[in-house]
Design a protein around this motif. Sequence first.
Motif, PDB file in Angstrom:
ATOM      1  N   SER A  16       0.844  -1.191   0.000  1.00  0.00           N
ATOM      2  CA  SER A  16       0.000   0.000   0.000  1.00  0.00           C
ATOM      3  C   SER A  16       0.882   1.246   0.000  1.00  0.00           C
ATOM      4  CB  SER A  16      -0.913  -0.009   1.225  1.00  0.00           C
ATOM      5  OG  SER A  16      -1.797  -1.096   1.171  1.00  0.00           O
ATOM      6  N   LEU A  17       0.250   2.387  -0.239  1.00  0.00           N
ATOM      7  CA  LEU A  17       1.010   3.634  -0.344  1.00  0.00           C
ATOM      8  C   LEU A  17       1.760   3.941   0.950  1.00  0.00           C
ATOM      9  CD1 LEU A  17      -1.418   6.118  -2.140  1.00  0.00           C
ATOM     10  CD2 LEU A  17       0.343   4.668  -3.132  1.00  0.00           C
ATOM     11  N   PRO A  18       2.994   4.455   0.825  1.00  0.00           N
ATOM     12  CA  PRO A  18       3.685   4.939   2.019  1.00  0.00           C
ATOM     13  C   PRO A  18       2.986   6.189   2.532  1.00  0.00           C
ATOM     14  CG  PRO A  18       4.901   5.538   0.039  1.00  0.00           C
ATOM     15  CD  PRO A  18       3.776   4.646  -0.398  1.00  0.00           C
ATOM     16  N   THR A  19       3.082   6.428   3.846  1.00  0.00           N
ATOM     17  CA  THR A  19       2.339   7.558   4.409  1.00  0.00           C
ATOM     18  C   THR A  19       3.209   8.730   4.807  1.00  0.00           C
ATOM     19  OG1 THR A  19       2.442   6.544   6.600  1.00  0.00           O
ATOM     20  CG2 THR A  19       0.503   6.079   5.270  1.00  0.00           C
ATOM     21  N   LEU A  54       2.152  -0.344  -6.526  1.00  0.00           N
ATOM     22  CA  LEU A  54       1.554  -0.032  -5.238  1.00  0.00           C
ATOM     23  C   LEU A  54       0.050  -0.159  -5.363  1.00  0.00           C
ATOM     24  CD1 LEU A  54       3.563   3.238  -4.562  1.00  0.00           C
ATOM     25  CD2 LEU A  54       3.734   1.198  -3.137  1.00  0.00           C
ATOM     26  N   ALA A  55      -0.611  -0.289  -4.237  1.00  0.00           N
ATOM     27  CA  ALA A  55      -2.074  -0.252  -4.192  1.00  0.00           C
ATOM     28  C   ALA A  55      -2.479   1.065  -3.557  1.00  0.00           C
ATOM     29  CB  ALA A  55      -2.612  -1.425  -3.381  1.00  0.00           C
ATOM     30  N   GLY A  56      -3.329   1.836  -4.231  1.00  0.00           N
ATOM     31  CA  GLY A  56      -3.728   3.113  -3.669  1.00  0.00           C
ATOM     32  C   GLY A  56      -4.577   3.909  -4.631  1.00  0.00           C
ATOM     33  N   GLU A  57      -4.644   5.214  -4.407  1.00  0.00           N
ATOM     34  CA  GLU A  57      -5.501   6.046  -5.234  1.00  0.00           C
ATOM     35  C   GLU A  57      -4.751   6.586  -6.448  1.00  0.00           C
ATOM     36  OE1 GLU A  57      -6.757   9.950  -3.914  1.00  0.00           O
ATOM     37  OE2 GLU A  57      -5.502   9.760  -2.139  1.00  0.00           O
ATOM     38  N   ARG A  58      -5.514   6.859  -7.493  1.00  0.00           N
ATOM     39  CA  ARG A  58      -4.940   7.252  -8.776  1.00  0.00           C
ATOM     40  C   ARG A  58      -4.144   8.548  -8.701  1.00  0.00           C
ATOM     41  NH1 ARG A  58      -9.958   8.055 -11.996  1.00  0.00           N
ATOM     42  NH2 ARG A  58     -10.671   8.644  -9.914  1.00  0.00           N
ATOM     43  N   ALA A  59      -4.558   9.461  -7.821  1.00  0.00           N
ATOM     44  CA  ALA A  59      -3.864  10.750  -7.719  1.00  0.00           C
ATOM     45  C   ALA A  59      -2.395  10.571  -7.371  1.00  0.00           C
ATOM     46  CB  ALA A  59      -4.559  11.638  -6.683  1.00  0.00           C
ATOM     47  N   TYR A  60      -2.056   9.514  -6.625  1.00  0.00           N
ATOM     48  CA  TYR A  60      -0.653   9.262  -6.280  1.00  0.00           C
ATOM     49  C   TYR A  60       0.159   8.980  -7.537  1.00  0.00           C
ATOM     50  CZ  TYR A  60       3.478   7.101  -4.235  1.00  0.00           C
ATOM     51  OH  TYR A  60       4.786   6.792  -3.897  1.00  0.00           O
ATOM     52  N   ASP A  61      -0.357   8.130  -8.423  1.00  0.00           N
ATOM     53  CA  ASP A  61       0.351   7.812  -9.662  1.00  0.00           C
ATOM     54  C   ASP A  61       0.463   9.033 -10.564  1.00  0.00           C
ATOM     55  OD1 ASP A  61       1.565   5.391 -10.070  1.00  0.00           O
ATOM     56  OD2 ASP A  61       0.035   4.582 -11.394  1.00  0.00           O
ATOM     57  N   LEU A  62      -0.646   9.758 -10.680  1.00  0.00           N
ATOM     58  CA  LEU A  62      -0.662  10.920 -11.564  1.00  0.00           C
ATOM     59  C   LEU A  62       0.288  12.011 -11.071  1.00  0.00           C
ATOM     60  CD1 LEU A  62      -1.867  12.137 -14.091  1.00  0.00           C
ATOM     61  CD2 LEU A  62      -3.830  12.901 -12.746  1.00  0.00           C
ATOM     62  N   ALA A  63       0.508  12.076  -9.767  1.00  0.00           N
ATOM     63  CA  ALA A  63       1.401  13.092  -9.212  1.00  0.00           C
ATOM     64  C   ALA A  63       2.810  12.969  -9.771  1.00  0.00           C
ATOM     65  CB  ALA A  63       1.438  12.985  -7.688  1.00  0.00           C
ATOM     66  N   ARG A  64       3.263  11.737 -10.017  1.00  0.00           N
ATOM     67  CA  ARG A  64       4.605  11.574 -10.591  1.00  0.00           C
ATOM     68  C   ARG A  64       4.667  12.156 -11.990  1.00  0.00           C
ATOM     69  NH1 ARG A  64       8.685  12.185 -12.160  1.00  0.00           N
ATOM     70  NH2 ARG A  64      10.593  10.921 -12.129  1.00  0.00           N
ATOM     71  N   LEU A  65       3.578  12.057 -12.729  1.00  0.00           N
ATOM     72  CA  LEU A  65       3.539  12.626 -14.071  1.00  0.00           C
ATOM     73  C   LEU A  65       3.518  14.149 -14.005  1.00  0.00           C
ATOM     74  CD1 LEU A  65       3.447  11.833 -17.057  1.00  0.00           C
ATOM     75  CD2 LEU A  65       0.947  11.868 -16.914  1.00  0.00           C
ATOM     76  N   VAL A  66       2.854  14.714 -13.012  1.00  0.00           N
ATOM     77  CA  VAL A  66       2.877  16.173 -12.821  1.00  0.00           C
ATOM     78  C   VAL A  66       4.307  16.668 -12.696  1.00  0.00           C
ATOM     79  CG1 VAL A  66       2.213  18.072 -11.285  1.00  0.00           C
ATOM     80  CG2 VAL A  66       0.592  16.220 -11.731  1.00  0.00           C
ATOM     81  N   LEU A  67       5.154  15.872 -12.057  1.00  0.00           N
ATOM     82  CA  LEU A  67       6.540  16.273 -11.796  1.00  0.00           C
ATOM     83  C   LEU A  67       7.478  16.003 -12.974  1.00  0.00           C
ATOM     84  CD1 LEU A  67       6.638  14.950  -8.160  1.00  0.00           C
ATOM     85  CD2 LEU A  67       6.934  17.339  -8.817  1.00  0.00           C
ATOM     86  N   ASP A  68       6.959  15.391 -14.034  1.00  0.00           N
ATOM     87  CA  ASP A  68       7.826  15.095 -15.174  1.00  0.00           C
ATOM     88  C   ASP A  68       8.318  16.394 -15.828  1.00  0.00           C
ATOM     89  OD1 ASP A  68       9.196  13.442 -16.856  1.00  0.00           O
ATOM     90  OD2 ASP A  68       7.448  12.342 -17.545  1.00  0.00           O
ATOM     91  N   ARG A  69       9.548  16.335 -16.299  1.00  0.00           N
ATOM     92  CA  ARG A  69      10.194  17.503 -16.924  1.00  0.00           C
ATOM     93  C   ARG A  69      10.120  18.718 -15.996  1.00  0.00           C
ATOM     94  NH1 ARG A  69       9.321  16.779 -23.430  1.00  0.00           N
ATOM     95  NH2 ARG A  69       8.321  14.745 -23.374  1.00  0.00           N
ATOM     96  N   ALA A  70      10.324  18.468 -14.704  1.00  0.00           N
ATOM     97  CA  ALA A  70      10.255  19.552 -13.720  1.00  0.00           C
ATOM     98  C   ALA A  70      11.252  20.658 -14.037  1.00  0.00           C
ATOM     99  CB  ALA A  70      10.511  19.003 -12.322  1.00  0.00           C
ATOM    100  N   ASP A  71      12.377  20.304 -14.638  1.00  0.00           N
ATOM    101  CA  ASP A  71      13.393  21.316 -14.926  1.00  0.00           C
ATOM    102  C   ASP A  71      12.883  22.369 -15.899  1.00  0.00           C
ATOM    103  OD1 ASP A  71      13.251  19.340 -16.859  1.00  0.00           O
ATOM    104  OD2 ASP A  71      15.379  19.385 -17.339  1.00  0.00           O
ATOM    105  N   THR A  72      12.103  21.953 -16.912  1.00  0.00           N
ATOM    106  CA  THR A  72      11.591  22.939 -17.867  1.00  0.00           C
ATOM    107  C   THR A  72      10.518  23.812 -17.231  1.00  0.00           C
ATOM    108  OG1 THR A  72       9.946  21.375 -18.724  1.00  0.00           O
ATOM    109  CG2 THR A  72      12.080  21.412 -19.808  1.00  0.00           C
ATOM    110  N   LEU A  73       9.723  23.230 -16.343  1.00  0.00           N
ATOM    111  CA  LEU A  73       8.680  24.010 -15.700  1.00  0.00           C
ATOM    112  C   LEU A  73       9.278  25.003 -14.700  1.00  0.00           C
ATOM    113  CD1 LEU A  73       5.678  23.762 -16.307  1.00  0.00           C
ATOM    114  CD2 LEU A  73       5.387  22.544 -14.164  1.00  0.00           C
TER     115      LEU A  73
END
Length: 306
Positions: A158-161, A225-244
Amino acid sequence: MSAAPGPITVPDWLTRSVTATHPAEAPAWLAGLPALVSEQLTRLALTLDRVLDPGGTHSLVAYVHRDDDLTPATLKVSLRTPTNAHEPEALTAWAGRGAVLLLDAHRTATSSVLLLERLHGEIPLRSLAEPKAMLEATSLLHRLWLPLPPDTPAPGPSLPTTPTLPAEAPALPDEATPLLTEAGETATALTASATERFLLHGDFHHGNVLAADRAPWLAIAPRPLAGERAYDLARLVLDRADTLVGSPGLPGAVRRRLHQLAEALDVDRDRLRGWTLVRAVDLALAALAAGRRPEAELYLEFAGAL
């Protein structure tokens, strides 16, 4: 019958990465890696085409082909860690739907050996322009999320807390301490209030999606992991963080990306923001532990913009 493989050289990148993140286990594992790879080539009746350099951060990755029908494949031999221990179970659950197809799996006391379908490793999703890459990524991520009924065991933890700073990591910058505190409180609150449970990729970003023949793009290297979708999507939000981070008006740019991705995948925006903060701090802590301070500062700046 496959020919005996020639000498197998461990890429320097893999040696440095494993040594930095797992100093206690690295010497013995790296020393035994060439012999282990040779054993697996024989066991699976494979011929080695070439070892990829750099390959993975915790894995020796090699292009091979099957001796019986010359089918190209990929052999991945990884140091087993808590984050990758359940990779075979996740790939089995997906059965090629949105992810690389698992052809064979074998475990030793310290290693995970996977035989995978051959993808185009030189063409990651990162090679596309960001708007097109995000469109392809959201479509693929939607296919990977499998709902898990309450009584169904998950192919992963499960997701780490609570984000924690590894003991061997350098001290946090003073300005980062409030972010660590906020991230911990946010993770605890989000976990306690979650109302959904899905099989998640765990490390879904543009670098972990490759071009394929069976489909345009397929995901690789899950840390399931087992958990909510927002956790997975959060990693995509952080993609290419350097350009943002390098763009003018960082807070506004972050808000726009959050809104676009939350809307594209019907995920609650506030929960996505919270998990993005948590994962940004997590990535910063991991970078600090590995001695990559500029990368850690990048993710802390992103977290501050949230």
